[in-house]
Design a protein around this motif. Structure first.
Motif, PDB file in Angstrom:
ATOM      1  N   LEU A  50       0.927  -1.252   0.036  1.00 16.11           N
ATOM      2  CA  LEU A  50       0.095  -0.032   0.089  1.00 16.11           C
ATOM      3  C   LEU A  50       0.900   1.017  -0.130  1.00 16.11           C
ATOM      4  CD1 LEU A  50      -2.398  -1.299   2.763  1.00 16.11           C
ATOM      5  CD2 LEU A  50      -2.755  -1.270   0.282  1.00 16.11           C
ATOM      6  N   ILE A  51       0.277   2.473  -0.432  1.00 16.67           N
ATOM      7  CA  ILE A  51       1.343   3.709  -0.747  1.00 16.67           C
ATOM      8  C   ILE A  51       0.486   4.912   0.025  1.00 16.67           C
ATOM      9  CG2 ILE A  51       2.374   5.029  -2.437  1.00 16.67           C
ATOM     10  CD1 ILE A  51       1.638   2.691  -4.391  1.00 16.67           C
ATOM     11  N   PRO A  52       1.072   5.165   1.117  1.00 12.45           N
ATOM     12  CA  PRO A  52       0.458   6.156   2.358  1.00 12.45           C
ATOM     13  C   PRO A  52       0.329   7.455   1.438  1.00 12.45           C
ATOM     14  CG  PRO A  52       2.193   4.922   3.381  1.00 12.45           C
ATOM     15  CD  PRO A  52       2.274   4.495   1.864  1.00 12.45           C
ATOM     16  N   GLU A  53       1.300   7.897   0.789  1.00 13.96           N
ATOM     17  CA  GLU A  53       1.120   9.263   0.183  1.00 13.96           C
ATOM     18  C   GLU A  53       0.099   9.423  -1.020  1.00 13.96           C
ATOM     19  OE1 GLU A  53       4.988  10.439  -0.950  1.00 13.96           O
ATOM     20  OE2 GLU A  53       4.890   9.754  -2.886  1.00 13.96           O
ATOM     21  N   VAL A  54      -0.268   8.203  -1.664  1.00  7.64           N
ATOM     22  CA  VAL A  54      -1.170   8.152  -2.841  1.00  7.64           C
ATOM     23  C   VAL A  54      -2.529   8.361  -2.264  1.00  7.64           C
ATOM     24  CG1 VAL A  54      -1.844   6.731  -4.796  1.00  7.64           C
ATOM     25  CG2 VAL A  54       0.450   7.107  -4.443  1.00  7.64           C
ATOM     26  N   VAL A  55      -2.823   7.545  -1.265  1.00  4.52           N
ATOM     27  CA  VAL A  55      -4.309   7.333  -0.654  1.00  4.52           C
ATOM     28  C   VAL A  55      -4.696   8.405   0.326  1.00  4.52           C
ATOM     29  CG1 VAL A  55      -4.406   5.140  -1.850  1.00  4.52           C
ATOM     30  CG2 VAL A  55      -3.922   5.525   0.496  1.00  4.52           C
ATOM     31  N   GLY A  56      -3.460   8.719   1.285  1.00  6.76           N
ATOM     32  CA  GLY A  56      -4.016   9.420   2.309  1.00  6.76           C
ATOM     33  C   GLY A  56      -4.475   8.671   3.480  1.00  6.76           C
TER      34      GLY A  56
ATOM     35  N   PRO B 253      -5.223 -14.114   6.230  1.00  7.09           N
ATOM     36  CA  PRO B 253      -4.659 -14.969   7.435  1.00  7.09           C
ATOM     37  C   PRO B 253      -3.483 -14.290   7.877  1.00  7.09           C
ATOM     38  CG  PRO B 253      -4.543 -16.187   5.287  1.00  7.09           C
ATOM     39  CD  PRO B 253      -5.026 -14.973   4.974  1.00  7.09           C
ATOM     40  N   PRO B 254      -2.996 -14.654   9.073  1.00  9.06           N
ATOM     41  CA  PRO B 254      -1.679 -14.083   9.574  1.00  9.06           C
ATOM     42  C   PRO B 254      -0.539 -14.169   8.576  1.00  9.06           C
ATOM     43  CG  PRO B 254      -2.929 -15.447  11.318  1.00  9.06           C
ATOM     44  CD  PRO B 254      -3.531 -15.642  10.086  1.00  9.06           C
ATOM     45  N   TYR B 255      -0.393 -15.226   7.827  1.00  6.90           N
ATOM     46  CA  TYR B 255       0.734 -15.171   6.937  1.00  6.90           C
ATOM     47  C   TYR B 255       1.005 -14.044   5.958  1.00  6.90           C
ATOM     48  CZ  TYR B 255      -2.001 -17.723   3.327  1.00  6.90           C
ATOM     49  OH  TYR B 255      -2.856 -18.017   2.647  1.00  6.90           O
ATOM     50  N   VAL B 256      -0.072 -13.362   5.910  1.00  2.86           N
ATOM     51  CA  VAL B 256       0.001 -12.176   4.899  1.00  2.86           C
ATOM     52  C   VAL B 256       0.688 -10.968   5.642  1.00  2.86           C
ATOM     53  CG1 VAL B 256      -1.384 -10.602   3.596  1.00  2.86           C
ATOM     54  CG2 VAL B 256      -2.031 -13.183   3.604  1.00  2.86           C
ATOM     55  N   TYR B 257       1.712 -10.483   5.012  1.00  2.00           N
ATOM     56  CA  TYR B 257       2.248  -9.262   5.783  1.00  2.00           C
ATOM     57  C   TYR B 257       1.789  -8.129   5.114  1.00  2.00           C
ATOM     58  CZ  TYR B 257       5.957  -9.230   2.142  1.00  2.00           C
ATOM     59  OH  TYR B 257       6.375  -9.279   1.116  1.00  2.00           O
ATOM     60  N   VAL B 258       2.035  -6.768   5.924  1.00  2.00           N
ATOM     61  CA  VAL B 258       1.603  -5.545   5.446  1.00  2.00           C
ATOM     62  C   VAL B 258       2.953  -4.887   4.695  1.00  2.00           C
ATOM     63  CG1 VAL B 258       0.800  -3.310   5.674  1.00  2.00           C
ATOM     64  CG2 VAL B 258      -0.436  -5.302   6.651  1.00  2.00           C
ATOM     65  N   SER B 259       2.796  -4.343   3.729  1.00  2.00           N
ATOM     66  CA  SER B 259       4.094  -3.758   3.003  1.00  2.00           C
ATOM     67  C   SER B 259       3.711  -2.302   2.679  1.00  2.00           C
ATOM     68  CB  SER B 259       4.550  -4.424   1.874  1.00  2.00           C
ATOM     69  OG  SER B 259       5.673  -3.819   0.927  1.00  2.00           O
ATOM     70  N   LEU B 260       4.626  -1.327   3.044  1.00  2.00           N
ATOM     71  CA  LEU B 260       4.164   0.131   2.638  1.00  2.00           C
ATOM     72  C   LEU B 260       5.346   0.886   1.890  1.00  2.00           C
ATOM     73  CD1 LEU B 260       2.760   1.221   6.204  1.00  2.00           C
ATOM     74  CD2 LEU B 260       1.526   0.362   4.143  1.00  2.00           C
ATOM     75  N   PHE B 261       4.852   1.407   0.989  1.00  2.00           N
ATOM     76  CA  PHE B 261       5.961   2.570   0.165  1.00  2.00           C
ATOM     77  C   PHE B 261       6.033   3.643   0.675  1.00  2.00           C
ATOM     78  CE2 PHE B 261       7.381   4.703  -3.364  1.00  2.00           C
ATOM     79  CZ  PHE B 261       8.576   4.105  -3.902  1.00  2.00           C
TER      80      PHE B 261
END
Length: 325
Positions: A70-76, A92-100
């Motif tokens: 996900l991209i913080p500055e693009v979506v707010g 499920p828990p094996y899915v991690y969150v990635s931020l640009f």
């Protein structure tokens, strides 16, 4: 003492795939994860039913660690918070969150409370330190990278400075890594693993348009430029792309030059759009944003994601724990 990337994410190969919006669909993300590394799907601006559809395909395609970018500055901040909540609720828990890029503190807190791994890509030492202090895996992006650039430092310099400040942090190098030799240099600078973007653009499972793939495999680093012309949809951020008629003449009108389909919806593509051309895009592909890093000279053919992972598995560190200090 620091924990290696393999342990943090639960993968066999300390390699991350960039969550490139449009290009990194669920097919690519699942193929990378099933090969033993950490795949990542590009969430970009998806929300609601469209995001749910993508998440459903993702968890159906792999039961191994895989990310959603996900991209913080693009979506707010508000929309990002909703995207994060949806990812946490529907996977499920094996899915991690990635931020640009860096989010607000509330996102760090929410992901930490969920017990998920958080990966944050940064372009400065200051942001890297803040992200590590909040428990994130830090991806240090150098200006050699294709796509949007988060800083002005070279990859190995940024990695080395972050390692000096963060001896116990899990740090991943990104930018210009097209070959195992590039990865070895990044590891030598202090990285625990590497992130690949351009090498996966041309993977068989990638959703990049065939013209995009051919242009990358035919290119060398000198064919890339850093510019800010592809700003519609993502303003205020420099990016590295292959030189195109648009980068050569940025005073052209902002006409529609094509169209693309995202999760069943048709969108027009204006000249100067930040959107990449995918297999669902038609029009003047050669004028669109062809993001490409300096490592493209080592990327000369379309391979399966599994073959790419296997090539890098020999050089990226697979250590579980390493003594520091």
């Amino acid at each position: 003492m620091r924990t290696g990337l393999a342990t943090v994410l639960g993968v066999e190969v300390a390699l991350l795939q960039a969550g490139m919006g449009g290009v990194a669909g669920t097919e690519l993300a699942c193929a990378v994860s099933n090969a033993g590394a950490a795949g990542c799907v590009g969430g970009y601006k998806l929300a609601g039913d469209a995001l749910s559809a993508m998440l459903g395909r993702l968890v159906a395609g792999t039961d191994r660690p895989v990310g959603v970018n996900l991209i913080p500055e693009v979506v707010g901040p508000d929309d990002l918070a909703q995207q994060v909540e949806q990812v946490l609720a529907e996977t499920p828990p094996y899915v991690y969150v990635s931020l640009f890029g860096m989010p607000e503190d509330a996102v760090f807190e929410r992901v930490a409370a969920s017990g998920r791994v958080l990966v944050v890509q940064v372009g400065t030492v200051e942001d890297g330190v803040l992200a590590a202090e909040r428990g994130a895996v830090v991806v240090a992006q150098g200006t050699e990278a294709g796509g949007h650039l988060l800083g002005v430092s070279g990859r190995d310099d940024l990695v080395a400075r972050l390692r000096d400040r963060l001896p116990d942090a899990c740090i991943v190098a990104a930018g210009g890594i097209g070959s195992p030799a590039d990865a070895e240099r990044a590891v030598g600078a202090g990285a625990d693993g590497v992130l690949l973007g351009t090498a996966f653009v041309v993977a068989r499972e990638s959703r990049a348009h065939p013209h995009f793939k051919m242009a990358v495999t035919a290119a060398d680093g000198v064919d890339t430029v850093i510019t800010d012309v592809y700003e519609i949809g993502w303003p205020g951020r420099r990016h590295r792309v292959l030189a195109t008629p648009v980068t050569e003449n940025p005073k052209q009108p902002k006409n529609f030059i094509g169209r693309t389909v995202v999760e069943g919806r048709v969108y027009p593509v204006p000249r100067f759009s930040a959107a990449v051309p995918t297999v669902a895009t038609t029009g003047r592909i050669e004028e669109m944003a062809l993001y490409c890093g300096l490592g493209c000279g080592a990327v000369s053919e379309e391979l399966s994601a599994a073959v790419v992972v296997a090539a890098f598995a020999r050089v990226v560190p697979s250590f579980r724990v390493v003594e520091t200090g």
